[in-house]
Design an enzyme around this catalytic site. Structure first.
Site, PDB file in Angstrom:
ATOM      1  N   HIS A  89      -5.186 -16.093  -3.715  1.00  0.00           N
ATOM      2  CA  HIS A  89      -6.340 -15.788  -2.910  1.00  0.00           C
ATOM      3  C   HIS A  89      -7.403 -15.722  -4.007  1.00  0.00           C
ATOM      4  O   HIS A  89      -7.485 -15.666  -5.108  1.00  0.00           O
ATOM      5  CB  HIS A  89      -5.956 -14.324  -2.760  1.00  0.00           C
ATOM      6  CG  HIS A  89      -4.679 -14.165  -1.549  1.00  0.00           C
ATOM      7  ND1 HIS A  89      -4.081 -13.078  -1.663  1.00  0.00           N
ATOM      8  CD2 HIS A  89      -4.293 -15.178  -0.902  1.00  0.00           C
ATOM      9  CE1 HIS A  89      -2.947 -13.164  -0.728  1.00  0.00           C
ATOM     10  NE2 HIS A  89      -3.197 -14.369  -0.265  1.00  0.00           N
ATOM     11  N   ASP A 141      -1.134 -17.694   3.921  1.00  0.00           N
ATOM     12  CA  ASP A 141      -0.844 -18.137   2.747  1.00  0.00           C
ATOM     13  C   ASP A 141      -0.060 -19.464   3.188  1.00  0.00           C
ATOM     14  O   ASP A 141      -0.270 -20.488   2.598  1.00  0.00           O
ATOM     15  CB  ASP A 141       0.237 -17.180   1.849  1.00  0.00           C
ATOM     16  CG  ASP A 141      -0.841 -16.250   1.312  1.00  0.00           C
ATOM     17  OD1 ASP A 141      -1.894 -16.275   1.198  1.00  0.00           O
ATOM     18  OD2 ASP A 141      -0.045 -15.264   1.031  1.00  0.00           O
ATOM     19  N   ARG A 185      10.109  12.136 -26.198  1.00  0.00           N
ATOM     20  CA  ARG A 185       9.899  12.462 -24.834  1.00  0.00           C
ATOM     21  C   ARG A 185       9.374  11.407 -23.746  1.00  0.00           C
ATOM     22  O   ARG A 185       9.550  11.672 -22.399  1.00  0.00           O
ATOM     23  CB  ARG A 185       8.667  13.327 -24.812  1.00  0.00           C
ATOM     24  CG  ARG A 185       8.690  14.726 -25.833  1.00  0.00           C
ATOM     25  CD  ARG A 185       7.316  15.227 -26.255  1.00  0.00           C
ATOM     26  NE  ARG A 185       6.358  14.164 -26.836  1.00  0.00           N
ATOM     27  CZ  ARG A 185       5.239  14.374 -26.787  1.00  0.00           C
ATOM     28  NH1 ARG A 185       4.597  15.126 -26.104  1.00  0.00           N
ATOM     29  NH2 ARG A 185       4.576  13.446 -27.538  1.00  0.00           N
ATOM     30  N   LYS A 232     -10.313  -9.673 -11.324  1.00  0.00           N
ATOM     31  CA  LYS A 232      -9.108  -8.743 -10.919  1.00  0.00           C
ATOM     32  C   LYS A 232      -8.638  -8.449 -12.378  1.00  0.00           C
ATOM     33  O   LYS A 232      -8.131  -9.156 -13.343  1.00  0.00           O
ATOM     34  CB  LYS A 232      -8.036  -9.400 -10.160  1.00  0.00           C
ATOM     35  CG  LYS A 232      -8.562  -9.616  -8.908  1.00  0.00           C
ATOM     36  CD  LYS A 232      -7.711 -10.359  -7.954  1.00  0.00           C
ATOM     37  CE  LYS A 232      -8.112 -10.674  -6.591  1.00  0.00           C
ATOM     38  NZ  LYS A 232      -7.329 -11.364  -5.636  1.00  0.00           N
ATOM     39  N   TYR A 290      -4.076  -3.527  -9.085  1.00  0.00           N
ATOM     40  CA  TYR A 290      -5.164  -4.398  -9.527  1.00  0.00           C
ATOM     41  C   TYR A 290      -6.369  -3.803  -9.317  1.00  0.00           C
ATOM     42  O   TYR A 290      -6.618  -3.029  -8.217  1.00  0.00           O
ATOM     43  CB  TYR A 290      -4.848  -5.663  -9.095  1.00  0.00           C
ATOM     44  CG  TYR A 290      -4.863  -6.096  -7.845  1.00  0.00           C
ATOM     45  CD1 TYR A 290      -5.959  -6.613  -7.089  1.00  0.00           C
ATOM     46  CD2 TYR A 290      -3.548  -5.930  -6.999  1.00  0.00           C
ATOM     47  CE1 TYR A 290      -5.747  -6.808  -5.703  1.00  0.00           C
ATOM     48  CE2 TYR A 290      -3.490  -6.404  -5.573  1.00  0.00           C
ATOM     49  CZ  TYR A 290      -4.546  -6.812  -4.976  1.00  0.00           C
ATOM     50  OH  TYR A 290      -4.528  -7.073  -3.655  1.00  0.00           O
TER      51      TYR A 290
END
Length: 187
Positions: free
Chosen positions: A67, A175, A23, A77, A137
């Site tokens: 970051h 960035d 399935r 995270k 996240y």
């Protein structure tokens, strides 16, 4: 769930148990008690509770990071890819750590279903390896513009080996203009 230490001992790869049949498949993508128990078995601290979930979609070559948020709004995270593929990176930015400035990278894909736990005190980034890569996240604190910081993705002192295949990454202005680790606010 199986936790695997990386070269940065506090950063852990998580391989969930996946149960499949004709399935399709099922997996428990997060279980707080099991996550905390497995971290404890490795001698790692239990993080604060997750309070925010984020979802991004990127085309191939988009690089987001590196970051992090400073205390008192630092974030741990728990990251994963649910469609596509990404090369995910954590960089230790704790000044007193024996692995300060070192990085680890892990390929996260919808197929391998791996996750990566990145505790507070680490910068985080990823590059999408495929178009339409969906990155999810969980974070241990909410977003705070005041505490948000970035480090240059291509800082030569860190030396992340991004798998760009000769492409120039697609970057957000913040960035592209981020400071080097030597000039950044760290833990």
């Amino acid at each position: 769930m199986k936790l695997i230490r990386t070269a940065l001992p506090d950063v852990v790869i998580i391989e969930p148990a996946v149960y499949g049949d004709d399935r399709g498949w099922f997996m428990e993508s997060f279980n707080e008690g099991r996550f905390e128990d497995e971290l404890g078995k490795l001698g790692l601290p239990v993080p604060r509770r997750f309070v925010q979930d984020n979802h991004s979609c990127s085309r191939r070559g988009v690089l987001r990071g590196l970051h992090y948020q400073l205390a008192p709004r630092a974030q741990g995270k728990l990251v994963r890819v649910v469609q596509g593929a990404a090369f995910d990176v954590a960089v230790d930015i704790r000044k007193d750590s024996p692995t300060f400035g070192q990085w680890v990278g892990v390929e996260l894909t919808a197929d391998n279903q791996r996750q990566l736990w990145i505790p507070a005190g680490f910068a985080h980034g990823f590059v999408a390896l495929e178009d339409n890569t969906h990155f999810l996240y969980k974070t241990t604190d909410t977003y705070s513009r005041e505490h948000e910081r970035s480090i240059r993705w291509d800082d030569p002192d860190i030396g992340v080996a991004w798998p760009l295949g000769g492409l120039m990454p697609v970057l957000a202005p913040k960035d592209a203009e981020a400071p080097l680790l030597s000039q950044a606010d760290t833990f």
